[in-house]
Scaffold this motif. Structure first.
Motif, short mmCIF file in Angstrom:
data_model
loop_
_atom_site.label_atom_id
_atom_site.label_comp_id
_atom_site.label_asym_id
_atom_site.label_seq_id
_atom_site.Cartn_x
_atom_site.Cartn_y
_atom_site.Cartn_z
N TYR A 214 0.80 -1.22 0.00
CA TYR A 214 0.00 0.00 0.00
C TYR A 214 0.83 1.27 0.00
O TYR A 214 0.32 2.34 0.30
CB TYR A 214 -0.96 -0.01 1.20
CG TYR A 214 -1.75 -1.30 1.31
CD1 TYR A 214 -2.57 -1.72 0.27
CD2 TYR A 214 -1.63 -2.10 2.43
CE1 TYR A 214 -3.26 -2.92 0.37
CE2 TYR A 214 -2.34 -3.30 2.53
CZ TYR A 214 -3.15 -3.70 1.49
OH TYR A 214 -3.84 -4.87 1.58
N GLY A 215 2.11 1.17 -0.36
CA GLY A 215 2.97 2.35 -0.42
C GLY A 215 2.44 3.37 -1.41
O GLY A 215 1.80 3.02 -2.40
N ARG A 216 2.71 4.62 -1.15
CA ARG A 216 2.17 5.71 -1.98
C ARG A 216 2.97 5.94 -3.25
O ARG A 216 2.44 6.38 -4.26
CB ARG A 216 2.14 7.00 -1.17
CG ARG A 216 1.16 6.94 -0.06
CD ARG A 216 1.12 8.24 0.68
NE ARG A 216 0.45 8.01 1.97
CZ ARG A 216 0.35 8.90 2.89
NH1 ARG A 216 0.89 10.09 2.73
NH2 ARG A 216 -0.26 8.63 4.02
N ASP A 217 4.26 5.69 -3.21
CA ASP A 217 5.11 5.96 -4.36
C ASP A 217 5.34 4.67 -5.15
O ASP A 217 5.13 3.57 -4.66
CB ASP A 217 6.46 6.51 -3.90
CG ASP A 217 6.30 7.85 -3.18
OD1 ASP A 217 5.42 8.62 -3.56
OD2 ASP A 217 7.06 8.09 -2.23
N GLY A 218 5.79 4.84 -6.36
CA GLY A 218 6.18 3.68 -7.16
C GLY A 218 5.01 3.05 -7.90
O GLY A 218 4.15 3.74 -8.44
N LEU A 219 5.00 1.75 -7.93
CA LEU A 219 4.05 0.96 -8.71
C LEU A 219 2.61 1.22 -8.26
O LEU A 219 2.34 1.34 -7.07
CB LEU A 219 4.39 -0.53 -8.54
CG LEU A 219 3.79 -1.52 -9.52
CD1 LEU A 219 4.28 -1.24 -10.95
CD2 LEU A 219 4.16 -2.95 -9.13
N ALA A 220 1.70 1.26 -9.22
CA ALA A 220 0.28 1.42 -8.92
C ALA A 220 -0.21 0.26 -8.06
O ALA A 220 0.26 -0.87 -8.21
CB ALA A 220 -0.52 1.49 -10.22
N GLY A 221 -1.16 0.54 -7.20
CA GLY A 221 -1.71 -0.50 -6.32
C GLY A 221 -2.24 -1.69 -7.09
O GLY A 221 -2.04 -2.84 -6.71
N SER A 222 -2.92 -1.44 -8.20
CA SER A 222 -3.47 -2.55 -9.00
C SER A 222 -2.36 -3.44 -9.54
O SER A 222 -2.52 -4.67 -9.61
CB SER A 222 -4.32 -2.02 -10.14
OG SER A 222 -3.54 -1.21 -11.01
N GLU A 223 -1.23 -2.85 -9.89
CA GLU A 223 -0.12 -3.63 -10.44
C GLU A 223 0.58 -4.43 -9.34
O GLU A 223 1.07 -5.53 -9.58
CB GLU A 223 0.83 -2.71 -11.20
CG GLU A 223 0.15 -2.14 -12.44
CD GLU A 223 0.91 -1.04 -13.13
OE1 GLU A 223 1.84 -0.45 -12.53
OE2 GLU A 223 0.56 -0.75 -14.29
N ARG A 224 0.63 -3.88 -8.13
CA ARG A 224 1.14 -4.66 -6.98
C ARG A 224 0.23 -5.87 -6.74
O ARG A 224 0.70 -6.96 -6.46
CB ARG A 224 1.20 -3.79 -5.73
CG ARG A 224 2.20 -2.67 -5.81
CD ARG A 224 2.06 -1.76 -4.60
NE ARG A 224 2.62 -0.45 -4.88
CZ ARG A 224 3.49 0.17 -4.10
NH1 ARG A 224 3.89 -0.39 -2.98
NH2 ARG A 224 3.95 1.34 -4.43
N GLU A 225 -1.08 -5.62 -6.84
CA GLU A 225 -2.04 -6.71 -6.64
C GLU A 225 -1.87 -7.78 -7.72
O GLU A 225 -1.95 -8.97 -7.43
CB GLU A 225 -3.47 -6.17 -6.64
CG GLU A 225 -3.79 -5.19 -5.53
CD GLU A 225 -3.72 -5.75 -4.12
OE1 GLU A 225 -3.67 -6.98 -3.94
OE2 GLU A 225 -3.72 -4.96 -3.17
N LEU A 226 -1.60 -7.36 -8.96
CA LEU A 226 -1.37 -8.34 -10.03
C LEU A 226 -0.12 -9.17 -9.74
O LEU A 226 -0.11 -10.38 -9.98
CB LEU A 226 -1.25 -7.64 -11.38
CG LEU A 226 -1.12 -8.55 -12.60
CD1 LEU A 226 -2.30 -9.51 -12.71
CD2 LEU A 226 -0.97 -7.71 -13.86
N GLY A 227 0.93 -8.53 -9.21
CA GLY A 227 2.12 -9.28 -8.80
C GLY A 227 1.79 -10.31 -7.73
O GLY A 227 2.27 -11.45 -7.77
N ALA A 228 0.93 -9.93 -6.77
CA ALA A 228 0.50 -10.86 -5.72
C ALA A 228 -0.33 -12.00 -6.30
O ALA A 228 -0.19 -13.16 -5.89
CB ALA A 228 -0.30 -10.11 -4.65
N VAL A 229 -1.18 -11.69 -7.26
CA VAL A 229 -1.99 -12.74 -7.91
C VAL A 229 -1.09 -13.72 -8.64
O VAL A 229 -1.25 -14.95 -8.52
CB VAL A 229 -3.03 -12.12 -8.88
CG1 VAL A 229 -3.69 -13.20 -9.74
CG2 VAL A 229 -4.09 -11.34 -8.11
N ALA A 230 -0.11 -13.20 -9.39
CA ALA A 230 0.79 -14.10 -10.12
C ALA A 230 1.53 -15.03 -9.17
O ALA A 230 1.60 -16.25 -9.41
CB ALA A 230 1.79 -13.28 -10.93
#
Length: 193
Positions: free
Chosen positions: A72-88
């Motif tokens: 949930y960090g504010r900078d860097g990768l979009a939250g949705s893209e972090r979630e996609l990394g977690a899904v993968a």
């Protein structure tokens, strides 16, 4: 529990996570356990998972802030893209519970369901748009065996516009789920009520 209640397929319906060990009882938790549980991944209360992790309050006190900063960090990768990394990572590790939670978050953040539907239908062979494909493929390779994520995979991330901080965030989101998935598997299982 009867085998029919155990979840074995990927879904966006979030199953109940059933621990194998008795979670900490909040009413009788030690001061150290209560302090460790003050920082939780969401404001929805203290989950059975966190109550189970509270058996080791020293680790939990470090885990939750780290998890929150990565996801949930504010900078860097979009939250949705972090979630996609977690899904993968969760698909690679067959963690049905984490895949459901983070697929649902991806859908909510993006307001689209086609990406997760493709992933759940085709697994690691899913065909996505170029940007999301690079993110998904890199996270999956990193999750399967870290050396499988190559320089070419990192270059693919740069080619779809990810900067260095965004790439690092993706590594962190996939990596923390390599760890989280294994905890979920060894401490309990997903159940449909």
């Amino acid at each position: 529990m009867p085998p029919s209640e155990v979840v074995h397929t990927f879904t966006t319906t979030i199953p109940r996570w059933q621990p194998y060990v008795v979670p900490v009882d909040l009413a009788t938790a030690t001061d150290e356990q209560r302090a460790a549980m003050q920082v939780t991944p969401s404001s929805k209360g203290i989950s059975p998972y966190v109550l189970t992790l509270a058996h080791d309050p020293e680790s939990l006190a470090v885990r939750s802030p780290l998890f929150n900063l990565i996801m949930y960090g504010r900078d860097g990768l979009a939250g949705s893209e972090r979630e996609l990394g977690a899904v993968a990572a969760s698909v690679v590790n067959r963690c049905v519970y984490c895949a459901a939670v983070h697929a649902s978050r991806f859908n909510n953040l993006t307001k689209r369901t086609d990406v997760i539907e493709a992933i759940f239908a085709d697994g690691l062979e899913a065909t996505l748009d170029e940007h999301l494909q690079a993110i998904f493929d890199f996270s999956a390779r990193l999750s399967a065996t870290p050396p499988e994520a190559t320089v070419a995979d990192a270059q693919a991330l740069a080619e779809v516009g990810l900067n260095e901080l965004e790439c690092l965030d993706l590594v962190l989101s996939a990596a923390i789920f390599g760890w989280a998935n294994r905890l979920m598997h060894t401490l309990g299982e997903p159940m449909m009520d």
